[in-house]
Every structure is written in C-alpha cells, then in structure tokens.
Design an enzyme around this catalytic site. Structure first.
Site, PDB file in Angstrom:
ATOM      1  N   LYS A   7       0.897  -1.162   0.000  1.00 63.07           N
ATOM      2  CA  LYS A   7       0.000   0.000   0.000  1.00 63.07           C
ATOM      3  C   LYS A   7       0.935   1.210   0.000  1.00 63.07           C
ATOM      4  O   LYS A   7       1.641   1.464   0.976  1.00 63.07           O
ATOM      5  CB  LYS A   7      -0.894  -0.043   1.244  1.00 63.07           C
ATOM      6  CG  LYS A   7      -1.392   1.308   1.763  1.00 63.07           C
ATOM      7  CD  LYS A   7      -2.382   2.005   0.861  1.00 63.07           C
ATOM      8  CE  LYS A   7      -2.849   3.303   1.499  1.00 63.07           C
ATOM      9  NZ  LYS A   7      -1.853   4.393   1.442  1.00 63.07           N
TER      10      LYS A   7
ATOM     11  N   GLY B 162       4.810   3.717  11.084  1.00 62.19           N
ATOM     12  CA  GLY B 162       4.151   5.018  11.029  1.00 62.19           C
ATOM     13  C   GLY B 162       3.687   5.439  12.402  1.00 62.19           C
ATOM     14  O   GLY B 162       4.330   5.146  13.416  1.00 62.19           O
ATOM     15  N   SER B 163       2.530   6.106  12.438  1.00 65.04           N
ATOM     16  CA  SER B 163       2.042   6.682  13.697  1.00 65.04           C
ATOM     17  C   SER B 163       1.400   5.625  14.591  1.00 65.04           C
ATOM     18  O   SER B 163       0.963   4.567  14.115  1.00 65.04           O
ATOM     19  CB  SER B 163       0.992   7.753  13.387  1.00 65.04           C
ATOM     20  OG  SER B 163      -0.141   7.147  12.801  1.00 65.04           O
TER      21      SER B 163
ATOM     22  N   ARG C 259      -1.457   6.049  16.017  1.00 65.91           N
ATOM     23  CA  ARG C 259      -2.885   6.029  15.649  1.00 65.91           C
ATOM     24  C   ARG C 259      -3.138   5.087  14.481  1.00 65.91           C
ATOM     25  O   ARG C 259      -4.050   4.262  14.502  1.00 65.91           O
ATOM     26  CB  ARG C 259      -3.331   7.449  15.296  1.00 65.91           C
ATOM     27  CG  ARG C 259      -4.703   7.752  15.840  1.00 65.91           C
ATOM     28  CD  ARG C 259      -5.080   9.161  15.610  1.00 65.91           C
ATOM     29  NE  ARG C 259      -4.867   9.500  14.196  1.00 65.91           N
ATOM     30  CZ  ARG C 259      -5.198  10.654  13.672  1.00 65.91           C
ATOM     31  NH1 ARG C 259      -5.744  11.572  14.415  1.00 65.91           N
ATOM     32  NH2 ARG C 259      -4.994  10.913  12.399  1.00 65.91           N
ATOM     33  N   GLY C 260      -2.307   5.207  13.429  1.00 66.78           N
ATOM     34  CA  GLY C 260      -2.474   4.368  12.245  1.00 66.78           C
ATOM     35  C   GLY C 260      -2.210   2.907  12.550  1.00 66.78           C
ATOM     36  O   GLY C 260      -3.009   2.028  12.205  1.00 66.78           O
TER      37      GLY C 260
ATOM     38  N   GLU D  94       5.308  -0.908  13.685  1.00 62.47           N
ATOM     39  CA  GLU D  94       6.354  -0.194  14.415  1.00 62.47           C
ATOM     40  C   GLU D  94       5.878   1.241  14.514  1.00 62.47           C
ATOM     41  O   GLU D  94       5.660   1.891  13.493  1.00 62.47           O
ATOM     42  CB  GLU D  94       7.665  -0.327  13.646  1.00 62.47           C
ATOM     43  CG  GLU D  94       8.858   0.098  14.455  1.00 62.47           C
ATOM     44  CD  GLU D  94       9.520   1.296  13.858  1.00 62.47           C
ATOM     45  OE1 GLU D  94       9.232   2.411  14.360  1.00 62.47           O
ATOM     46  OE2 GLU D  94      10.292   1.126  12.909  1.00 62.47           O
TER      47      GLU D  94
ATOM     48  N   CYS E 129      12.428   7.031  13.904  1.00 61.43           N
ATOM     49  CA  CYS E 129      11.758   6.356  15.014  1.00 61.43           C
ATOM     50  C   CYS E 129      12.699   6.189  16.203  1.00 61.43           C
ATOM     51  O   CYS E 129      12.252   5.959  17.315  1.00 61.43           O
ATOM     52  CB  CYS E 129      11.202   5.016  14.570  1.00 61.43           C
ATOM     53  SG  CYS E 129      12.288   4.150  13.462  1.00 61.43           S
TER      54      CYS E 129
HETATM   55  P1  NAP Z   1       0.550   7.359   9.389  1.00 61.13           P
HETATM   56  O1  NAP Z   1      -0.424   8.453   9.401  1.00 61.13           O
HETATM   57  O2  NAP Z   1       0.471   6.356  10.470  1.00 61.13           O
HETATM   58  O3  NAP Z   1       0.413   6.624   7.959  1.00 61.13           O
HETATM   59  C1  NAP Z   1       1.197   5.476   7.606  1.00 61.13           C
HETATM   60  C2  NAP Z   1       0.453   4.688   6.531  1.00 61.13           C
HETATM   61  O4  NAP Z   1      -0.680   4.050   7.115  1.00 61.13           O
HETATM   62  C3  NAP Z   1      -0.080   5.541   5.390  1.00 61.13           C
HETATM   63  O5  NAP Z   1      -0.029   4.781   4.202  1.00 61.13           O
HETATM   64  C4  NAP Z   1      -1.520   5.798   5.784  1.00 61.13           C
HETATM   65  O6  NAP Z   1      -2.367   5.990   4.672  1.00 61.13           O
HETATM   66  C5  NAP Z   1      -1.873   4.497   6.486  1.00 61.13           C
HETATM   67  N1  NAP Z   1      -2.877   4.679   7.559  1.00 61.13           N
HETATM   68  C6  NAP Z   1      -2.742   5.425   8.676  1.00 61.13           C
HETATM   69  N2  NAP Z   1      -3.840   5.322   9.442  1.00 61.13           N
HETATM   70  C7  NAP Z   1      -4.687   4.489   8.793  1.00 61.13           C
HETATM   71  C8  NAP Z   1      -5.991   3.990   9.071  1.00 61.13           C
HETATM   72  N3  NAP Z   1      -6.656   4.326  10.173  1.00 61.13           N
HETATM   73  N4  NAP Z   1      -6.547   3.156   8.172  1.00 61.13           N
HETATM   74  C9  NAP Z   1      -5.904   2.803   7.035  1.00 61.13           C
HETATM   75  N5  NAP Z   1      -4.670   3.254   6.727  1.00 61.13           N
HETATM   76  C10 NAP Z   1      -4.072   4.081   7.583  1.00 61.13           C
HETATM   77  O7  NAP Z   1       2.029   7.899   9.395  1.00 61.13           O
HETATM   78  P2  NAP Z   1       2.719   9.023   8.511  1.00 61.13           P
HETATM   79  O8  NAP Z   1       1.793   9.609   7.483  1.00 61.13           O
HETATM   80  O9  NAP Z   1       3.935   8.394   8.010  1.00 61.13           O
HETATM   81  O10 NAP Z   1       3.133  10.128   9.542  1.00 61.13           O
HETATM   82  C11 NAP Z   1       2.221  10.724  10.424  1.00 61.13           C
HETATM   83  C12 NAP Z   1       2.771  10.675  11.825  1.00 61.13           C
HETATM   84  O11 NAP Z   1       3.238   9.347  12.120  1.00 61.13           O
HETATM   85  C13 NAP Z   1       3.990  11.538  12.056  1.00 61.13           C
HETATM   86  O12 NAP Z   1       3.672  12.847  12.347  1.00 61.13           O
HETATM   87  C14 NAP Z   1       4.638  10.802  13.190  1.00 61.13           C
HETATM   88  O13 NAP Z   1       4.075  11.199  14.411  1.00 61.13           O
HETATM   89  C15 NAP Z   1       4.346   9.372  12.975  1.00 61.13           C
HETATM   90  N6  NAP Z   1       5.440   8.569  12.373  1.00 61.13           N
HETATM   91  C16 NAP Z   1       6.150   7.748  13.163  1.00 61.13           C
HETATM   92  C17 NAP Z   1       7.152   6.967  12.617  1.00 61.13           C
HETATM   93  C18 NAP Z   1       7.944   6.028  13.444  1.00 61.13           C
HETATM   94  O14 NAP Z   1       8.896   5.482  12.926  1.00 61.13           O
HETATM   95  N7  NAP Z   1       7.594   5.789  14.666  1.00 61.13           N
HETATM   96  C19 NAP Z   1       7.437   7.020  11.265  1.00 61.13           C
HETATM   97  C20 NAP Z   1       6.688   7.873  10.468  1.00 61.13           C
HETATM   98  C21 NAP Z   1       5.685   8.614  11.051  1.00 61.13           C
HETATM   99  P3  NAP Z   1      -2.249   7.286   3.729  1.00 61.13           P
HETATM  100  O15 NAP Z   1      -1.088   7.010   2.793  1.00 61.13           O
HETATM  101  O16 NAP Z   1      -3.547   7.313   3.006  1.00 61.13           O
HETATM  102  O17 NAP Z   1      -2.019   8.459   4.616  1.00 61.13           O
END
Ligand code: NAP
Length: 518
Positions: free
Chosen positions: A180, A236-237, A239-240, A260, A297
């Site tokens: 994805k 990613g986050s 929440r996600g 992660e 991270c």
């Molecule tokens: P993200 O919002 O968690 O998104 C990561 C992926 O998962 C994206 O492809 C997103 O889709 C998808 N996704 C997220 N929530 C979802 C849900 N409820 N249902 C279905 N798919 C979902 O992370 P991000 O965009 O990379 O960054 C946002 C925040 O994540 C940052 O501000 C940071 O706080 C955190 N982050 C943490 C790390 C880490 O290594 N811990 C790394 C990156 C980011 P879309 O492509 O459609 O958005």
C-alpha cells in the site's frame, strides 16, 4: 516519468477515473489512480496463486530474485534519487545512503536464504523400541505464511518502503507482497514497483509475487481485511498502527499486524559521565536529535540529566543546536503536526524552553529543546509522548536511585541508552536490568539513531513501540514475522521438504536428535 498506475503482478492498471495528488515537500506531484475494489481483489488473487508456487522456491532461486531487485533499483539511477528527493524533501546524500541501505538489505536477505539454516529445521527420529510407547518420527521447520500487505513509511521513502526491509523479509520468507503506497511518495513507489516487476519477470517469478496499490485509508483497510492476507507490516504513527491492528483482530480470521509506531528512546546520563564528557555527550545528542529533521523512530526525545551539571550541558546542547541549518520536513502534514506538538509542550506549565530554533518558511524547521524535573515528569504522562521532529526534553534528576522509579514507569520503547564511565557500570546493574523490560535495544555510550542492518539487530520493543515485542523489523530476524512452524509426523523422506531430508542435502544447521549439526 511516472504514470500514476497501480502495479498488479505483471501488468499496470488504472481503473479508477479519479486521481489524487501526492502530498510532497514541494507541494507538486502527478495524478495517481487509487486502486478500486476490483484491482484490490485482482492483486490479492494473483498473490494467492503466486504463493502456491513461490512458497516452494529454493533459497537460491529467491536469492536471484532479491539480487535482481537490488540491481534494477540501482539501474533507475538519478531518476529515482531526484524523485525521492522531490517527494520527501530529504537531501541527496540521505537518499543515496537510503538506496544503498535498501539494496544491501535485499542482498543480505539473498545470502541469508541462500545459506538456508534460517528455516530452523529440527529432527527427532523415531524409536520403535521405546517403552512404554514407541517414539514417532517428528520433523519441524518454518514455512511462509502467505501474502503479506506492506504499508510504506513516510520517513524512509526507500529503506522502509516499497522494496524496504518488510518487503525484502517477506519475499525472502517465500511470501508474495502487496504494497500500500504512501501518499507522501507515490512516484518513488511507482518507480521502485516497476523495478521489482522487471526483476520478477527477468528471474521467472510467478505473476503476482509482487503488487503495489495506490490509495487512501479505505484501500489500506480493504487490504488488511482481505481474506487472502496473512500478515501486515506497518511503520508510522501510533494512531495508524493501532487502528490497523484492531481491524485485523476483528476479522473473522484474525491476522498479525507487525506495526512499528512511536518511541521517545530515553537517554540516561550518569553523573560520572556528565562530569567527564558533558560537552561531547551534548554534541552527540544535538546531532542525533536533529538528524533527518528528527524524523527517525529512534530519535532521542527524552534525556535524563543530573541536576548538578545540567546548566553547562544544556548550554552546550543549545549552542550545538543553534548551528544546525534549517531542515525540510517530509511534508506539510508532518510539519503542522510537529508545530502542534511543540505548541503543546511550550504550554505545559512545568516545561521551560532551553532553546527554540526560530521558525523558518514551511515546511523548514530548526531543532528545539525543553527542560523539566523528574517530579513534574513523573506526574504528567503526556511528557512521555513522542514529538515527531527535532525536539528533545531534558529531565533533571538528583540521585541515580530516582532513575529506577522512571525506568519502571516508562512506556515500551525501541531503544534505551545509558551514558556512563565503563568502570562505574556495575553500579547501575539494576537500572540496566530494568531497562530490558521496556526496550528492544539497550545502548551504552552512543546515540540511538543509526540502526545497523545485521543478524543481531533488534528493532522493536514492548507496546506502544510496536504491536509485538517478540519481533524485529530490521535485520535478518525480520523474516520470522512472516513464517510459522510446521511439524511433519511419520512422513516418508520423499514427501518431506528437502530441509528435513536424511543426509542433510542442503548442508544447513539443524537440531538433530538434540544436537546442532551441519
Ligand atoms: P501514518 O499516518 O500512520 O500513515 C502510515 C500509513 O498508514 C499511510 O499509508 C496511511 O495511509 C496508512 N494509515 C494510517 N492510518 C490508517 C488507518 N486508520 N486506516 C488505514 N490506513 C491508515 O504515518 P505518517 O503519514 O507516516 O506520519 C504521520 C505521523 O506518524 C507523524 O507525524 C509521526 O508522528 C508518525 N510517524 C512515526 C514513525 C515512526 O517510525 N515511529 C514514522 C513515520 C511517522 P495514507 O497514505 O492514506 O495516509
């Protein structure tokens, strides 16, 4: 030049009439076609069919494929570097380094599966004369689980994305992959996906061993819910990751989601170390916090510093931070989220700002540092929350015994670091022991950023750092997320996988009748 198509096995597909723009650092990107339900089904169906063949491919055959992917990625040359830079805002050196990491990761997995011992073959031979009951012949090994869905990461457009560690580990295990793509780097994803498609065709892999789909949350959720999916990898986050984990657990057949997520990677500076190395530690931490605009991270977001000596330490840290050039964040969404988090921190009554990099043109930023004391920190769980970006919070303490209280209240972390003179380390045995309960990797006298890709790496940790602390997403052990053990009882030799044959034809390490042999 990208086309905005989905890659479904050996074809490209653009069924949806609508398109979306990628969220890029510069704000521009071509139109990408989100996958329709029929394209999602087609990718998963092909992955399922490919699995029936690919699961039985030899280590040598899979290694040829993995090395071909690395070669095809390198053959993309400047186009890939420029595209990834444009979409992520990351500098050229970083993207070139990430491409190197991605390709060497693929080649490392190639050698790993070629050698073959990773299947953990165990053989307990029959003993028909055993009393009171005969002992059966039982042989066990790891086998791939099936199609894996990989969510690519915004902060590593190459190394934790389309052909990154998750994809390399799943393909090495014998699992087809459906990616994805991340909306922050869809063009980079398309280039790398086409390179994988080319490598798959060239090395005669089954159609469907790899697919890559564009789209929003809906597409990601449909992939997680799809009955053919056997595991999900995510970076990613919180929440996600948690949302996808919950979704997978609500399926009629639940599947694992290896997510992660966030981590603040605490650093504990011991008094003896601060006395002798205050300046050098402050400079190391400043460099680590600001590396990649803090979007790692393993970014150290919490530093416990002895009260006596904190003044000079904070001064050196601020001075080092003031020399950091403005850096571009990955995209406007992450930039705005960083500003929101920083705003919250600044309005916490018990946090003072030691250094604040002045605001630049969006999405460029400079690092900032806050300070509080241990008492305030222990009272306020929000202070443990990750600020994704170049920020760190100093927490002062008076006695090292106080640190034990903290170690036992911190949430799960990817890493925990201790700075101490080596001869004094025995004094902190209890702390070091307690830190094992909260972190996946313990580090002495260096910073947590920089995650080596090797056999011994553990990049994972207790919740909420990841959803399953037993596994790693970096290093060869990452393969274990996509396999499960199967035991064969009473099977004749010709029906057993080669790894379990008598005579050890693959010459791999096996546990045979209680002894490790090759
Ligand atoms: P993200 O919002 O968690 O998104 C990561 C992926 O998962 C994206 O492809 C997103 O889709 C998808 N996704 C997220 N929530 C979802 C849900 N409820 N249902 C279905 N798919 C979902 O992370 P991000 O965009 O990379 O960054 C946002 C925040 O994540 C940052 O501000 C940071 O706080 C955190 N982050 C943490 C790390 C880490 O290594 N811990 C790394 C990156 C980011 P879309 O492509 O459609 O958005």
């Amino acid at each position: 030049m990208t086309t905005g198509a989905n890659i479904i096995g050996f074809i490209t597909s653009k069924k949806s009439e609508s398109t979306f723009q990628g969220v890029t650092a510069s704000g521009t990107s071509a139109g990408f076609h989100p996958a329709t339900q029929s394209e999602i089904d087609a990718a998963m169906q092909k992955a399922s069919e490919a699995f029936q063949l690919y699961r039985n491919f030899t280590g040598e055959h899979k290694a040829i494929f993995l090395r071909a992917i690395a070669d095809e990625i390198e053959a993309l040359g400047e186009t890939l570097i420029e595209t990834a830079m444009n979409e992520s805002g990351l500098p050229e050196g970083r993207i070139i380094g990430e491409r190197g990491r991605t390709c060497s990761q693929l080649r490392l997995f190639a050698s790993y599966v070629e050698e073959g011992s990773w299947v953990e073959a165990v053989i307990d031979r029959a003993d028909p004369n055993r009393q009171p009951l005969p002992k059966p012949d039982i042989r066990k090994m790891l086998v791939p689980t099936g199609p894996v869905v990989v969510f690519t990461a915004s902060n590593f457009p190459l190394a934790f994305s389309t052909a990154g560690g998750d994809t390399a580990a799943a393909l090495a295990a014998g699992c087809p992959v459906v990616v994805k793509s991340h909306e922050a780097h869809p063009a980079t994803n398309e280039l790398v996906s086409l390179a994988i498609q080319k490598a798959a065709k060239r090395t005669v892999m089954p159609d469907g061993v790899f697919s890559s789909l564009n789209g929003d949350y809906e597409v990601g959720q449909a992939l997680v819910k799809h009955p053919v999916t056997t595991a999900v990898a995510f970076t990613g986050s919180f929440r996600g990751g948690k949302a996808l984990f919950d979704l997978a657990n609500k399926r009629p057949v639940p599947i694992p989601v290896f997510a992660e997520m966030g981590s603040v990677n605490p650093i504990f500076i011991m008094p003896n170390s601060l006395e002798s190395k205050s300046e050098s530690i402050a400079k190391q931490i400043a460099a680590s916090v600001s590396l990649g605009a803090g979007q790692f991270c393993t970014n150290p977001g919490l530093v416990f510093v002895p009260e006596a000596g904190v003044k000079d330490f904070a001064k050196t840290l601020a001075e080092a931070m003031s020399h950091v050039q403005p850096q571009c964040m990955l995209n406007h969404r992450i930039f705005e989220s960083y500003l929101r988090s920083l705003h919250q921190v600044k309005h916490e009554h018990e946090i003072s700002i030691v250094y604040e990099g002045e605001l630049q043109d969006a999405p460029n930023i400079r690092p900032s540092v806050g300070i509080t004391d241990l008492e305030a920190f222990l009272k306020n769980p929000h202070m443990q929350e990750e600020v994704f970006g170049p920020f760190t919070l100093l927490v002062t303490y008076s006695g090292t015994d106080d640190l034990l209280k903290v170690a036992n209240t911190l949430q799960g972390q990817l890493t925990a670091t201790v700075f101490s003179e080596e001869h004094q380390l025995p004094l902190y045995r209890v702390l070091l022991n307690d830190l094992q309960n909260i972190a996946g990797r313990l580090i002495l006298n260096s910073v947590p950023t920089g995650v080596e890709v090797c056999n011994a790496m553990q990049h994972g940790g207790p919740f909420p750092a990841t959803t399953d602390s037993r596994f790693t997403s970096v290093g060869t052990a990452a393969i274990r997320r996509f396999v499960r053990p199967v035991a064969f009882q009473g099977f004749p030799g010709e029906l057993l996988p080669e790894a379990l044959h008598d005579g050890n034809p693959l010459k791999i390490w096996r546990l045979e009748d209680g002894e490790y042999r090759k």
